[in-house]
Design an enzyme around this catalytic site. Structure first.
Site, mmCIF file in Angstrom:
data_model
loop_
_atom_site.group_PDB
_atom_site.id
_atom_site.type_symbol
_atom_site.label_atom_id
_atom_site.label_comp_id
_atom_site.label_asym_id
_atom_site.label_seq_id
_atom_site.Cartn_x
_atom_site.Cartn_y
_atom_site.Cartn_z
ATOM 1 N N HIS A 37 0.850 -1.190 0.000
ATOM 2 C CA HIS A 37 0.000 0.000 0.000
ATOM 3 C C HIS A 37 0.885 1.240 0.000
ATOM 4 C CE1 HIS A 37 -3.645 -2.343 1.730
ATOM 5 N NE2 HIS A 37 -3.673 -2.294 0.416
ATOM 6 N N GLY A 54 -3.160 -2.004 -7.604
ATOM 7 C CA GLY A 54 -4.136 -2.713 -6.766
ATOM 8 C C GLY A 54 -5.562 -2.203 -6.906
ATOM 9 N N ASP A 79 -4.684 -6.547 -7.332
ATOM 10 C CA ASP A 79 -4.830 -7.573 -6.291
ATOM 11 C C ASP A 79 -5.615 -8.768 -6.827
ATOM 12 O OD1 ASP A 79 -3.503 -5.891 -4.473
ATOM 13 O OD2 ASP A 79 -5.385 -4.958 -3.859
ATOM 14 N N ASP A 92 -1.354 -1.646 4.823
ATOM 15 C CA ASP A 92 -1.476 -0.613 5.845
ATOM 16 C C ASP A 92 -2.750 -0.844 6.652
ATOM 17 O OD1 ASP A 92 -1.607 1.643 7.400
ATOM 18 O OD2 ASP A 92 -1.255 3.051 5.762
ATOM 19 N N HIS A 121 -10.058 -0.191 -2.206
ATOM 20 C CA HIS A 121 -10.226 -1.559 -2.711
ATOM 21 C C HIS A 121 -10.063 -2.593 -1.589
ATOM 22 C CE1 HIS A 121 -5.959 -0.802 -2.690
ATOM 23 N NE2 HIS A 121 -5.687 -2.059 -2.959
ATOM 24 N N ASP A 148 -11.094 -6.054 -2.378
ATOM 25 C CA ASP A 148 -10.153 -6.816 -3.207
ATOM 26 C C ASP A 148 -9.007 -7.378 -2.367
ATOM 27 O OD1 ASP A 148 -11.682 -6.090 -5.399
ATOM 28 O OD2 ASP A 148 -10.365 -4.433 -5.970
ATOM 29 N N ARG A 184 -8.002 -14.065 1.228
ATOM 30 C CA ARG A 184 -8.850 -15.264 1.313
ATOM 31 C C ARG A 184 -8.355 -16.335 0.340
ATOM 32 N NH1 ARG A 184 -12.725 -17.227 -1.741
ATOM 33 N NH2 ARG A 184 -14.239 -18.626 -0.823
#
Length: 157
Positions: free
Chosen positions: A19, A66, A71, A91, A98, A101, A107
């Site tokens: 980030h 991202g 991502d 961060d 996002h 995302d 996940r």
């Protein structure tokens, strides 16, 4: 349940993500680990990839930024069996446009049993592991049509 053994070669495919408020920290970490990183296939999202490639003179395959889908592109490469490993300096104190995302990427990484480092200390521990320079087979215990390089493994329920 049927699981699959998914081989990770000696040369790992590593996704590098940071980030905005963590890009300098990732650059410092990557600079310190440049020689080790140079032995692996590197991927990165947008600006992070540009900064790392320019500052460290490393070959890095880049996805889009991202917030523009990078991502999700990394997640897709995990599902395809391309990305083995993620270094993601995110961060936790800054809301991201996002965030959904980011959560989806994490996940997928957990679902496909991908090692993930989210800060410098975890990145240090993972990258200094003796497993980094060896072939390794990770167990993916989901029902899927995982790429054919995965070998079936029967796990007792």
């Amino acid at each position: 349940m049927t699981a699959k053994l998914v081989p990770m070669e000696k040369q790992k495919s590593i996704a590098l993500i940071a980030h905005d408020n963590k890009k300098v920290a990732l650059l410092e970490w990557a600079r310190f680990n440049r020689d080790l990183l140079s032995r692996h296939l590197l991927y990165a999202t947008g600006t992070t990839g540009h900064i790392l490639a320019t500052e460290l003179d490393l070959e890095i395959s880049r996805f889009v930024s991202g917030p523009l889908g990078g991502d999700q592109q990394v997640g897709s490469k995990i599902v395809e069996g391309v990305v083995d490993f993620i270094i993601f300096f995110w961060d936790p104190l800054e809301s991201q446009p996002h965030d959904v995302d980011v959560k989806a990427l994490l996940r997928i990484a957990v679902l496909y049993n991908i090692p993930v480092a989210c800060n410098r200390t975890s990145a240090d521990f993972l990258i200094s592991s003796p497993l980094m320079d060896k072939k390794y087979s990770r167990i993916v215990d989901i029902e899927s049509s995982y790429p054919s390089k995965a070998a079936p493994l029967k796990i007792a329920e």
